[in-house]
Design an enzyme around this catalytic site. Structure first.
Site, PDB file in Angstrom:
ATOM      1  CE  LYS A  88       3.624   7.226   7.076  1.00 40.74           C
ATOM      2  NZ  LYS A  88       5.059   7.616   7.922  1.00 40.74           N
ATOM      3  CG  ASP A 129       5.076  10.476   9.537  1.00 37.01           C
ATOM      4  OD1 ASP A 129       5.754   9.606   9.197  1.00 37.01           O
ATOM      5  OD2 ASP A 129       4.000  10.700   9.903  1.00 37.01           O
TER       6      ASP A 129
END
Length: 156
Positions: A88, A129
């Site tokens: 990310k 996450d």
């Protein structure tokens, strides 16, 4: 697989071995490579990333590698590689299965090039996450199934 199976089999048989066990990821032998997920900004301020940051340092080395989501940054520490899967852009973002897959494929290439045969990981992408472990474990097995690799997943 149980502990005894793990201790007796790895060197005896080639191929891919996917092992899940309870325990401390950081208790693995220093010959085993490690991996976990981070953001492109290399913040590592929460979860298991904090331990990786303290234990292996090298934040500036990671930043200099200038890796983007879907890539992997690597540190060499003694006899092991420490893989930082960039899944990310920012620490407060969430990864996608696509960026995870892409990062894992890059890590696989590095493992093959460097004859890595033992890799230990947490349940990557599934803690803070928020990815689903059942799906991630299938992805791991699909990506690494053609390698001579013992992949051990640690959960507390």
């Amino acid at each position: 697989m149980d502990e005894e199976h793990y201790l007796n089999e790895p060197e005896a048989q080639e191929g891919f071995h996917f092992i899940q066990k309870k325990g401390d990821l950081f208790s693995t032998p220093e010959t085993e490579s490690l991996a976990h997920c981070i953001s492109e900004d290399c913040r590592m301020g929460k979860g298991i990333a904090v331990i990786f940051k303290k234990k292996f340092a090298g934040i500036e080395d990671l930043k200099r590698q200038d890796k983007k989501p879907g890539e992997v940054a690597v540190l060499k520490r003694g006899q092991r590689f420490v893989y930082y899967l960039i899944t990310k852009a920012k620490a407060n973002d969430k990864p996608t299965y696509d960026t995870l897959k892409s990062s894992l494929k890059e890590m696989k290439r590095h493992c093959k090039q460097n004859n890595v045969t033992h890799l230990s990981i947490p349940r990557i992408g599934c803690g803070l996450d928020g990815l689903d472990w059942d799906e991630v474990s299938v992805i791991l097995c699909e990506i690494f199934s053609d390698m001579n690799l013992i992949l051990t997943v640690y959960a507390l």
